[in-house]
Design a protein around this motif. Structure first.
Motif, PDB file in Angstrom:
ATOM      1  N   GLY A 183       0.793  -1.225   0.000  1.00  0.00           N
ATOM      2  CA  GLY A 183       0.000   0.000   0.000  1.00  0.00           C
ATOM      3  C   GLY A 183       0.823   1.271   0.000  1.00  0.00           C
ATOM      4  N   GLN A 184       2.101   1.164  -0.344  1.00  0.00           N
ATOM      5  CA  GLN A 184       2.985   2.323  -0.324  1.00  0.00           C
ATOM      6  C   GLN A 184       3.121   2.932  -1.718  1.00  0.00           C
ATOM      7  N   HIS A 185       3.246   4.240  -1.767  1.00  0.00           N
ATOM      8  CA  HIS A 185       3.605   4.940  -3.005  1.00  0.00           C
ATOM      9  C   HIS A 185       4.116   6.322  -2.624  1.00  0.00           C
ATOM     10  N   ASP A 186       4.574   7.094  -3.590  1.00  0.00           N
ATOM     11  CA  ASP A 186       5.205   8.382  -3.318  1.00  0.00           C
ATOM     12  C   ASP A 186       4.520   9.504  -4.072  1.00  0.00           C
ATOM     13  N   GLY A 187       4.717  10.730  -3.561  1.00  0.00           N
ATOM     14  CA  GLY A 187       4.186  11.902  -4.231  1.00  0.00           C
ATOM     15  C   GLY A 187       5.066  12.315  -5.396  1.00  0.00           C
ATOM     16  N   LEU A 188       4.493  13.080  -6.315  1.00  0.00           N
ATOM     17  CA  LEU A 188       5.240  13.509  -7.497  1.00  0.00           C
ATOM     18  C   LEU A 188       6.287  14.572  -7.160  1.00  0.00           C
ATOM     19  N   GLY A 189       6.301  15.041  -5.936  1.00  0.00           N
ATOM     20  CA  GLY A 189       7.317  16.008  -5.521  1.00  0.00           C
ATOM     21  C   GLY A 189       8.580  15.366  -4.996  1.00  0.00           C
ATOM     22  N   PHE A 190       8.670  14.053  -5.042  1.00  0.00           N
ATOM     23  CA  PHE A 190       9.846  13.350  -4.526  1.00  0.00           C
ATOM     24  C   PHE A 190      11.090  13.824  -5.271  1.00  0.00           C
ATOM     25  N   ALA A 191      12.108  14.231  -4.515  1.00  0.00           N
ATOM     26  CA  ALA A 191      13.309  14.815  -5.120  1.00  0.00           C
ATOM     27  C   ALA A 191      14.360  13.745  -5.399  1.00  0.00           C
ATOM     28  N   PRO A 192      15.118  13.881  -6.493  1.00  0.00           N
ATOM     29  CA  PRO A 192      16.205  12.944  -6.789  1.00  0.00           C
ATOM     30  C   PRO A 192      17.309  13.054  -5.745  1.00  0.00           C
ATOM     31  N   ARG A 193      17.997  11.947  -5.503  1.00  0.00           N
ATOM     32  CA  ARG A 193      19.023  11.915  -4.468  1.00  0.00           C
ATOM     33  C   ARG A 193      20.314  11.296  -5.015  1.00  0.00           C
ATOM     34  N   ALA A 194      21.393  12.061  -4.935  1.00  0.00           N
ATOM     35  CA  ALA A 194      22.693  11.518  -5.332  1.00  0.00           C
ATOM     36  C   ALA A 194      23.182  10.506  -4.302  1.00  0.00           C
ATOM     37  N   ARG A 195      22.868  10.724  -3.037  1.00  0.00           N
ATOM     38  CA  ARG A 195      23.209   9.810  -1.942  1.00  0.00           C
ATOM     39  C   ARG A 195      21.919   9.419  -1.233  1.00  0.00           C
ATOM     40  N   TRP A 196      21.807   8.117  -0.931  1.00  0.00           N
ATOM     41  CA  TRP A 196      20.568   7.643  -0.298  1.00  0.00           C
ATOM     42  C   TRP A 196      20.839   6.288   0.351  1.00  0.00           C
ATOM     43  N   PRO A 197      21.397   6.263   1.548  1.00  0.00           N
ATOM     44  CA  PRO A 197      21.690   4.993   2.219  1.00  0.00           C
ATOM     45  C   PRO A 197      20.404   4.227   2.511  1.00  0.00           C
ATOM     46  N   LEU A 198      20.483   2.911   2.408  1.00  0.00           N
ATOM     47  CA  LEU A 198      19.329   2.088   2.764  1.00  0.00           C
ATOM     48  C   LEU A 198      19.061   2.147   4.262  1.00  0.00           C
ATOM     49  N   ASP A 199      20.124   2.140   5.048  1.00  0.00           N
ATOM     50  CA  ASP A 199      20.005   2.221   6.501  1.00  0.00           C
ATOM     51  C   ASP A 199      20.461   3.603   6.929  1.00  0.00           C
ATOM     52  N   MET A 200      19.519   4.519   7.094  1.00  0.00           N
ATOM     53  CA  MET A 200      19.861   5.902   7.414  1.00  0.00           C
ATOM     54  C   MET A 200      20.560   6.007   8.764  1.00  0.00           C
ATOM     55  N   ASP A 201      20.249   5.092   9.696  1.00  0.00           N
ATOM     56  CA  ASP A 201      20.878   5.144  11.016  1.00  0.00           C
ATOM     57  C   ASP A 201      22.369   4.836  10.955  1.00  0.00           C
ATOM     58  N   ALA A 202      22.793   4.131   9.886  1.00  0.00           N
ATOM     59  CA  ALA A 202      24.200   3.744   9.762  1.00  0.00           C
ATOM     60  C   ALA A 202      24.990   4.690   8.872  1.00  0.00           C
ATOM     61  N   ALA A 203      24.341   5.754   8.404  1.00  0.00           N
ATOM     62  CA  ALA A 203      25.005   6.680   7.474  1.00  0.00           C
ATOM     63  C   ALA A 203      25.943   7.598   8.244  1.00  0.00           C
ATOM     64  N   LEU A 204      27.149   7.144   8.439  1.00  0.00           N
ATOM     65  CA  LEU A 204      28.138   7.907   9.186  1.00  0.00           C
ATOM     66  C   LEU A 204      28.884   8.885   8.267  1.00  0.00           C
ATOM     67  N   PRO A 205      29.378   9.996   8.788  1.00  0.00           N
ATOM     68  CA  PRO A 205      30.159  10.925   7.963  1.00  0.00           C
ATOM     69  C   PRO A 205      31.350  10.226   7.323  1.00  0.00           C
TER      70      PRO A 205
END
Length: 350
Positions: free
Chosen positions: A324-346
């Motif tokens: 039941g998931q989908h996205d809005g047409l305003g979704f912005a492109p992302r050059a970086r997009w980790p699957l696990d945001m909690d593990a996205a260390l500098p």
């Protein structure tokens, strides 16, 4: 449920249609146009050339995918596109096209993480149950992830510098091999002696299953400069020794990841290897031996689904749409997009 998927994050222009029924998947079409010849003269992907090539080809590729599936846009249940991570120009091309198609047809739009496409491909091809351990190895990514469900990813390890595929390409360029370098290193390594050069195995024995390729790549360069000028035999031995060092490192890192996974989630239902480097047959063979010793099945996608492709994007979209998931047409492109945001260390790779 039928979903059109679009992939334009790097140098493949791809569109595909997959069908999902009661959890099982089927690829109805998967058209992939490679840009290898456009970038070969530069020894790597040129982002501006890639994005322009996507613009030139994408409409035709989408029409071909629909034609091969024998379907129309109106028969789609959703339109999915890789919204990142990747080369931002290419990402924009695919994302904008998918949004336009979704708007024109009134179909749900799904912005898919390119890495999630790789992560879920084993469910398309083998209907693998959750949770499983994913080894994601490509030109831009080297990660070990616990895949606990759609949208539920825990990163156990990542590369602290180069990705494995990137290191293969750079070693190939250093040794004067053709682009793309990964398959060339593998091909030339078949003729070489993997024991001639004693290259380091970075990170082996460390308690966290991270990767590092920069030091190994430097070691190859130093050895090549020491014995120059290189003969064909020298190049073959360098390739074989380098590939063996990479595989040894990967096997050690996977062993550690399995231990961590098991302590947190129980025995993984499978060890899944995905991404372009998953096409490397020497690595597959050694991973199969390791998986057998650990009594865990190894799942590797067929060769045409190892690299970037629209089918993996369509399938990830179908998996999300089924929830039941989908996205809005305003979704912005992302050059970086980790699957696990909690593990996205500098400084860590996405």
């Amino acid at each position: 449920m039928r979903v059109l998927g679009i992939e334009t994050t790097c140098d493949e222009t791809s569109a595909a249609i997959v069908e999902r029924e009661e959890g099982s998947g089927r690829v109805l079409s998967n058209v992939v146009l490679s840009q290898v010849k456009k970038h070969a003269a530069y020894g790597g992907v040129v982002p501006e050339i890639a994005s322009r090539a996507h613009v030139d080809a994408l409409d035709r590729i989408i029409q071909q995918a629909l034609s091969e599936a024998g379907l129309t846009l109106d028969e789609m249940d959703g339109i999915a596109a890789a919204a990142g991570p990747g080369l931002i120009g290419g990402v924009i091309v695919g994302l904008t096209t998918a949004k336009a198609l979704a708007f024109a047809t009134g179909k749900p739009f799904l912005a898919v993480n390119h890495l999630e496409g790789h992560a879920l491909t084993a469910r398309l091809t083998d209907n693998v149950a959750f949770p499983y351990l994913l080894l994601l190895v490509s030109g831009g990514h080297s990660q070990l992830l616990a895949v606990k469900g759609v949208g539920q990813y825990q990163r156990l390890g990542t590369t602290i510098d180069d990705a494995i595929g990137e290191a293969f390409d750079k070693v190939a360029k250093l040794l004067g091999l053709d682009y793309p370098g990964g398959p060339e290193v593998e091909r030339v390594a078949l003729k070489g002696d993997p024991t001639r050069f004693s290259f380091p195995r970075p990170m082996v024995g460390r308690p966290q299953p991270d990767f590092s390729l920069a030091g190994l790549k430097t070691a190859v360069r130093i050895e090549a400069e020491r014995i120059a000028p290189l003969t064909d035999k020298d190049v073959a031995d360098l390739c074989a020794s380098f590939q063996k060092a990479v595989i040894d490192m990967v096997l050690d890192r996977v062993r550690v990841a399995v231990q961590i996974f098991t302590s947190q989630h129980g025995t993984p239902k499978a060890l899944v290897v995905a991404g372009g480097v998953a096409a490397n047959q020497a690595m597959r063979r050694q991973l199969l031996h390791l998986a057998d010793s650990l009594r865990v099945p190894l799942i590797a996608p067929p060769m045409d689904l190892c690299g970037d492709n629209g089918a993996m994007i369509a399938w990830a979209g179908a998996e999300r749409l089924a929830l039941g998931q989908h996205d809005g047409l305003g979704f912005a492109p992302r050059a970086r997009w980790p699957l696990d945001m909690d593990a996205a260390l500098p400084g860590a790779r996405a």
